[in-house]
Structure formats: C-alpha cells, structure tokens
Design a protein around this motif. Structure first.
Motif, PDB file in Angstrom:
ATOM      1  N   TYR A   1     -47.340 -10.830   2.077  1.00  0.00           N
ATOM      2  CA  TYR A   1     -47.158 -12.436   2.250  1.00  0.00           C
ATOM      3  C   TYR A   1     -45.546 -12.287   3.060  1.00  0.00           C
ATOM      4  O   TYR A   1     -44.619 -11.965   3.312  1.00  0.00           O
ATOM      5  CB  TYR A   1     -45.727 -11.946   0.692  1.00  0.00           C
ATOM      6  N   ASN A   2     -46.193 -13.799   3.735  1.00  0.00           N
ATOM      7  CA  ASN A   2     -45.969 -14.374   4.647  1.00  0.00           C
ATOM      8  C   ASN A   2     -45.284 -15.287   4.736  1.00  0.00           C
ATOM      9  O   ASN A   2     -45.797 -16.583   5.223  1.00  0.00           O
ATOM     10  CB  ASN A   2     -45.976 -13.886   6.232  1.00  0.00           C
ATOM     11  N   PRO A   3     -44.389 -15.769   3.618  1.00  0.00           N
ATOM     12  CA  PRO A   3     -43.992 -17.592   3.673  1.00  0.00           C
ATOM     13  C   PRO A   3     -43.797 -18.510   4.584  1.00  0.00           C
ATOM     14  O   PRO A   3     -43.975 -19.547   4.421  1.00  0.00           O
ATOM     15  CB  PRO A   3     -43.424 -17.527   2.230  1.00  0.00           C
ATOM     16  N   GLU A   4     -43.034 -17.879   5.727  1.00  0.00           N
ATOM     17  CA  GLU A   4     -43.390 -18.759   6.740  1.00  0.00           C
ATOM     18  C   GLU A   4     -44.521 -19.694   6.978  1.00  0.00           C
ATOM     19  O   GLU A   4     -43.890 -20.040   7.834  1.00  0.00           O
ATOM     20  CB  GLU A   4     -42.315 -18.068   8.110  1.00  0.00           C
ATOM     21  N   ASN A   5     -45.614 -18.665   7.630  1.00  0.00           N
ATOM     22  CA  ASN A   5     -46.717 -18.833   7.993  1.00  0.00           C
ATOM     23  C   ASN A   5     -47.716 -19.307   6.568  1.00  0.00           C
ATOM     24  O   ASN A   5     -48.538 -20.622   7.365  1.00  0.00           O
ATOM     25  CB  ASN A   5     -47.553 -17.981   8.883  1.00  0.00           C
ATOM     26  N   PHE A   6     -47.567 -18.765   5.678  1.00  0.00           N
ATOM     27  CA  PHE A   6     -48.687 -19.317   4.712  1.00  0.00           C
ATOM     28  C   PHE A   6     -47.671 -19.111   2.962  1.00  0.00           C
ATOM     29  O   PHE A   6     -47.179 -18.170   3.212  1.00  0.00           O
ATOM     30  CB  PHE A   6     -49.873 -17.941   4.365  1.00  0.00           C
ATOM     31  N   PRO A   7     -47.657 -20.424   2.583  1.00  0.00           N
ATOM     32  CA  PRO A   7     -47.165 -19.572   0.781  1.00  0.00           C
ATOM     33  C   PRO A   7     -47.837 -19.298  -0.136  1.00  0.00           C
ATOM     34  O   PRO A   7     -47.256 -19.104  -0.608  1.00  0.00           O
ATOM     35  CB  PRO A   7     -46.940 -21.641   0.175  1.00  0.00           C
ATOM     36  N   GLY A   8     -48.838 -18.327   0.235  1.00  0.00           N
ATOM     37  CA  GLY A   8     -49.764 -17.665  -0.803  1.00  0.00           C
ATOM     38  C   GLY A   8     -49.469 -16.139  -0.774  1.00  0.00           C
ATOM     39  O   GLY A   8     -49.244 -16.028   0.906  1.00  0.00           O
ATOM     40  N   ALA A   9     -49.906 -15.782  -1.391  1.00  0.00           N
ATOM     41  CA  ALA A   9     -50.397 -13.973  -1.096  1.00  0.00           C
ATOM     42  C   ALA A   9     -51.129 -13.951  -0.647  1.00  0.00           C
ATOM     43  O   ALA A   9     -52.334 -14.232  -1.396  1.00  0.00           O
ATOM     44  CB  ALA A   9     -49.183 -13.142  -2.067  1.00  0.00           C
ATOM     45  N   VAL A  10     -52.087 -12.541  -0.304  1.00  0.00           N
ATOM     46  CA  VAL A  10     -53.116 -12.097   0.166  1.00  0.00           C
ATOM     47  C   VAL A  10     -53.049 -10.726  -0.018  1.00  0.00           C
ATOM     48  O   VAL A  10     -52.807 -10.526   0.060  1.00  0.00           O
ATOM     49  CB  VAL A  10     -53.268 -12.454   1.601  1.00  0.00           C
ATOM     50  N   PHE A  11     -54.554 -10.743  -1.415  1.00  0.00           N
ATOM     51  CA  PHE A  11     -54.570  -9.821  -1.807  1.00  0.00           C
ATOM     52  C   PHE A  11     -56.279  -9.322  -1.796  1.00  0.00           C
ATOM     53  O   PHE A  11     -56.856 -10.161  -1.856  1.00  0.00           O
ATOM     54  CB  PHE A  11     -54.577  -9.432  -3.196  1.00  0.00           C
ATOM     55  N   ARG A  12     -56.260  -8.113  -0.613  1.00  0.00           N
ATOM     56  CA  ARG A  12     -57.571  -7.882  -0.378  1.00  0.00           C
ATOM     57  C   ARG A  12     -57.704  -7.265  -0.766  1.00  0.00           C
ATOM     58  O   ARG A  12     -57.326  -5.918  -1.218  1.00  0.00           O
ATOM     59  CB  ARG A  12     -57.638  -7.535   1.500  1.00  0.00           C
ATOM     60  N   ILE A  13     -59.590  -6.465  -1.317  1.00  0.00           N
ATOM     61  CA  ILE A  13     -60.630  -5.909  -1.794  1.00  0.00           C
ATOM     62  C   ILE A  13     -60.865  -5.208  -1.355  1.00  0.00           C
ATOM     63  O   ILE A  13     -62.368  -5.794  -0.281  1.00  0.00           O
ATOM     64  CB  ILE A  13     -60.671  -6.458  -3.418  1.00  0.00           C
ATOM     65  N   LYS A  14     -61.221  -3.505  -1.359  1.00  0.00           N
ATOM     66  CA  LYS A  14     -62.249  -3.212  -0.189  1.00  0.00           C
ATOM     67  C   LYS A  14     -63.305  -3.094  -0.694  1.00  0.00           C
ATOM     68  O   LYS A  14     -64.718  -2.812  -0.290  1.00  0.00           O
ATOM     69  CB  LYS A  14     -61.995  -1.709   0.084  1.00  0.00           C
ATOM     70  N   GLU A  15     -63.528  -3.092  -2.180  1.00  0.00           N
ATOM     71  CA  GLU A  15     -65.326  -3.024  -2.965  1.00  0.00           C
ATOM     72  C   GLU A  15     -65.627  -3.638  -3.933  1.00  0.00           C
ATOM     73  O   GLU A  15     -63.600  -3.303  -5.133  1.00  0.00           O
ATOM     74  CB  GLU A  15     -65.485  -1.195  -2.739  1.00  0.00           C
ATOM     75  N   PRO A  16     -66.023  -4.796  -3.696  1.00  0.00           N
ATOM     76  CA  PRO A  16     -66.536  -5.504  -3.533  1.00  0.00           C
ATOM     77  C   PRO A  16     -65.131  -6.288  -2.398  1.00  0.00           C
ATOM     78  O   PRO A  16     -64.646  -6.665  -2.540  1.00  0.00           O
ATOM     79  CB  PRO A  16     -67.606  -6.640  -4.023  1.00  0.00           C
ATOM     80  N   LYS A  17     -65.996  -6.694  -1.198  1.00  0.00           N
ATOM     81  CA  LYS A  17     -65.064  -7.098  -0.281  1.00  0.00           C
ATOM     82  C   LYS A  17     -64.543  -8.234   0.209  1.00  0.00           C
ATOM     83  O   LYS A  17     -65.418  -9.086   0.577  1.00  0.00           O
ATOM     84  CB  LYS A  17     -65.964  -6.576   1.715  1.00  0.00           C
ATOM     85  N   LEU A  18     -63.510  -8.690  -0.582  1.00  0.00           N
ATOM     86  CA  LEU A  18     -63.390  -9.550  -0.809  1.00  0.00           C
ATOM     87  C   LEU A  18     -61.741  -9.957  -0.761  1.00  0.00           C
ATOM     88  O   LEU A  18     -61.193  -9.226  -0.101  1.00  0.00           O
ATOM     89  CB  LEU A  18     -63.880 -10.626  -2.104  1.00  0.00           C
TER      90      LEU A  18
END
Length: 182
Positions: free
Chosen positions: A34-51
């Motif tokens: 989460y870096n609100p200065e660069n992007f307004p949303g939080a990014v949640f990554r999952i390894k399996e399935p990769k998304l």
C-alpha cells in the motif's frame, strides 16, 4: 470439437458491502502493498493461484490473473480471510462479476491480413505500428487481435461461451474472405 481456446487472464470486479480504512487495514495484516502516493488501492498478491487483487477503500476489489471461475472463488476466500485478519467485517456475500476474459487461440493456418484489412468491415490494421489486425465483433461483443501466423488474442468476453463463439466466427470470417495463405 471446434476451435481450441486458452484462457490467459480473467479480470473480475468484487463488490464488498463495506467501506475499508486501508491505512488501518494494512497495519494489521502482512503481505499487502500500500503506497497511497502512487496508487489509491492496496495490492494483495496470492501465490496459488497466481493472481493479484486491488483493494479500494470503497469496498471494490479488482481481481486479475485468474484463469478460471474456480481461481476467482479461491481468490475471494483468500480475500475474506485477509479482511477478517485486518478487522474488516463483510456484510453479506461478495458480489463477483467477470469484466473481461483475455484468451488465446489459433486458426491453424496463415492469414492474409492485408486482404482482410481491405475487404472486411470492423477491422484496423497498421502494420508499421502493430503486427496484428484488430477485428471487432458485434456479437458476442469482443475484440480479436489476428496475427499472420494464425494466432489470435480474444478480449472483451465476459464468459467462456462467448470466447469460443468469437473464435469460431473469426475463423469463419477469415475463410469467407478467402484470406488463407497456402
């Protein structure tokens, strides 16, 4: 049997019936960017399935990278656990809508793109800019990128049936214009 298609990416919108205080949420959980200065949303990554899921304070989530509806279901379960871990209460069942499916396919013959560009409606072809011909289908509403090799990229479909129909119609269109390179 028909033309073979392979799903490369399914983009879906998940609507949660709740607002999310992203600053509080990301402090309570690990594995969220989460870096609100660069992007307004939080990014949640999952390894399996990769998304990846883009989580917004409005309660909207964009899920990208899935290759099946099952992948999306698994992603929603991961998301619900992560939100619970972060103290976010979801009221009701998340609403999931597939927005776009990107697929690949092949017609198994070479295609004369110049001939299609001249004779076929709903096409764009600028070989100096991009090596593929853009073909827009009205029904199902999809965009096809057709390459000389016969490979195709299908975008804009919202379900797997539309992908297959679009691929078949495109193959039939190429054949009807006799745009096959022997």
């Amino acid at each position: 049997m028909g033309i073979q298609v392979k799903i490369e990416n399914m983009v879906s919108a998940i609507t949660l019936d709740t607002k999310i205080d992203l600053k509080k949420f990301v402090k309570k959980v690990s594995g969220i960017e989460y870096n609100p200065e660069n992007f307004p949303g939080a990014v949640f990554r999952i390894k399996e399935p990769k998304l990846a899921m883009l989580i917004f304070s409005s309660g909207k989530v964009i899920c990208t990278g899935a290759r099946s509806n099952k992948d999306i279901e698994i992603a929603v379960e991961h998301l619900k656990k992560k939100l619970k871990e972060g103290g976010v209460t979801i009221r009701g069942k998340p609403l999931v809508e597939v927005q776009n499916i990107v697929s690949s396919s092949s017609v198994d013959f070479k295609v004369n793109l110049d001939k299609l560009a001249v004779e076929c409606f709903n096409t764009e072809y600028e070989p100096e800019q991009f090596p593929g011909l853009v073909y827009r289908l009205e029904e199902p509403k999809t965009v096809m990128l057709i390459f000389r090799s016969g490979k195709m990229i299908i975008t804009g479909a919202k379900n797997t049936k539309d992908i297959r129909v679009a691929a078949e119609k495109t193959k039939e269109m190429i054949q009807s214009y006799n745009a096959i390179i022997p």
